[in-house]
Motif scaffolding. Structure first.
Motif, PDB file in Angstrom:
ATOM      1  N   ALA A  41       0.898  -1.044  -0.151  1.00 40.03           N
ATOM      2  CA  ALA A  41      -0.034  -0.394   0.447  1.00 40.03           C
ATOM      3  C   ALA A  41       0.792   1.596  -0.144  1.00 40.03           C
ATOM      4  N   ASP A  42       2.559   0.847   0.917  1.00 38.92           N
ATOM      5  CA  ASP A  42       2.766   2.769   0.721  1.00 38.92           C
ATOM      6  C   ASP A  42       4.012   2.905  -0.172  1.00 38.92           C
ATOM      7  N   THR A  43       4.115   1.703  -1.002  1.00 39.00           N
ATOM      8  CA  THR A  43       5.624   1.478  -2.341  1.00 39.00           C
ATOM      9  C   THR A  43       4.751   1.396  -3.269  1.00 39.00           C
ATOM     10  N   THR A  44       3.432   1.008  -3.715  1.00 40.55           N
ATOM     11  CA  THR A  44       4.277   0.994  -5.091  1.00 40.55           C
ATOM     12  C   THR A  44       2.458   1.044  -5.883  1.00 40.55           C
ATOM     13  N   TYR A  45       1.420   1.055  -6.735  1.00 37.69           N
ATOM     14  CA  TYR A  45       0.917   1.031  -7.119  1.00 37.69           C
ATOM     15  C   TYR A  45      -0.355   0.041  -7.698  1.00 37.69           C
ATOM     16  N   ASN A  46      -1.165  -0.292  -7.357  1.00 34.03           N
ATOM     17  CA  ASN A  46      -2.567  -1.044  -8.394  1.00 34.03           C
ATOM     18  C   ASN A  46      -1.345  -2.709  -8.150  1.00 34.03           C
ATOM     19  N   GLY A  47      -0.663  -2.973  -7.099  1.00 34.47           N
ATOM     20  CA  GLY A  47       0.804  -3.839  -7.120  1.00 34.47           C
ATOM     21  C   GLY A  47       1.801  -4.339  -8.381  1.00 34.47           C
ATOM     22  N   LYS A  48       1.691  -2.643  -8.758  1.00 35.51           N
ATOM     23  CA  LYS A  48       3.671  -2.346  -9.758  1.00 35.51           C
ATOM     24  C   LYS A  48       4.330  -1.896  -8.717  1.00 35.51           C
ATOM     25  N   ALA A  49       6.018  -2.048  -9.350  1.00 31.21           N
ATOM     26  CA  ALA A  49       6.670  -0.908  -8.776  1.00 31.21           C
ATOM     27  C   ALA A  49       7.542  -1.287 -10.220  1.00 31.21           C
ATOM     28  N   SER A  50       8.185   0.261  -9.812  1.00 32.98           N
ATOM     29  CA  SER A  50       9.933  -0.018 -10.835  1.00 32.98           C
ATOM     30  C   SER A  50      10.887  -0.670 -10.709  1.00 32.98           C
ATOM     31  N   ALA A  51      11.484  -1.041 -11.844  1.00 30.97           N
ATOM     32  CA  ALA A  51      12.859  -1.845 -11.110  1.00 30.97           C
ATOM     33  C   ALA A  51      13.294  -1.393  -9.975  1.00 30.97           C
ATOM     34  N   PRO A  52      13.976   0.166 -10.028  1.00 22.94           N
ATOM     35  CA  PRO A  52      14.288   1.273  -8.856  1.00 22.94           C
ATOM     36  C   PRO A  52      13.302   0.709  -7.747  1.00 22.94           C
ATOM     37  N   LYS A  53      12.325   0.895  -7.776  1.00 16.92           N
ATOM     38  CA  LYS A  53      11.493   0.947  -6.909  1.00 16.92           C
ATOM     39  C   LYS A  53      12.032   0.186  -5.731  1.00 16.92           C
ATOM     40  N   THR A  54      11.924  -1.681  -6.302  1.00 12.92           N
ATOM     41  CA  THR A  54      12.239  -2.930  -6.007  1.00 12.92           C
ATOM     42  C   THR A  54      13.376  -3.173  -5.576  1.00 12.92           C
ATOM     43  N   TYR A  55      14.169  -2.570  -6.710  1.00 15.94           N
ATOM     44  CA  TYR A  55      15.869  -2.731  -5.868  1.00 15.94           C
ATOM     45  C   TYR A  55      15.889  -1.729  -4.270  1.00 15.94           C
TER      46      TYR A  55
END
Length: 158
Positions: A41-55
């Motif tokens: 809920a705090d870090t992704t949008y609709n259960g998606k994240a960019s590669a840098p955010k995931t890293y």
């Protein structure tokens, strides 16, 4: 001529109160749901994240990244540094994901594939099995409409 029924206003007031109570209950349920306080809920949008955010989330141990591609694909490009190699094409995929999260299907897991399509499908499948905090790295390793991808962003691989 008909006289207004004094009880009508009372009935309307009760119905309005019940509706407001129902809406308030829905709001409380939404706030207290398992996803509201999660990393998802705090870090992704609709259960998606960019590669840098995931890293970044991996660096602070907030999420486990799983590369779901085939072993041949891992050998061709490498995998994101720190990622777990669990191929969706091999038997026992769900059991291995379960083991990775220690049986706690609310723990945050990010899935990555080549371009985000297989990981999106597998995210949806895991959600149907009760995993509540799965993120799709939608740009994948090679890039997609969602972004340039893990490799093109020069994120570390092993």
């Amino acid at each position: 001529q008909l006289e207004p029924d004094p009880g009508c206003d009372f009935v309307r007031a009760i119905a309005d109160l019940k509706l407001r109570s129902f809406i308030a209950t829905l709001a409380v349920v939404a706030v207290l749901s398992p996803l509201s306080g999660s990393v998802l809920a705090d870090t992704t949008y609709n259960g998606k994240a960019s590669a840098p955010k995931t890293y970044s989330l991996m660096q602070n141990k907030s999420i486990k990244l799983v590369d779901i591609r085939r072993p041949q694909e891992w050998r061709q490009t490498g995998v994101g540094a720190g990622a777990h190699r669990i191929s969706m094409h091999r038997d026992g995929f769900v059991k291995k994901i379960d083991a990775l999260v220690g049986g706690d299907r609310s723990k945050p897991v990010a899935l990555i594939c080549a371009r985000g399509f297989r990981s999106a499908r597998m995210k949806a499948h895991l959600n149907t099995l009760g995993f509540t905090n799965v993120t799709n790295v939608s740009e994948g390793m090679l890039g997609s409409k969602a972004g340039p991808g893990w490799l093109n962003r020069n994120l570390p691989v092993e």
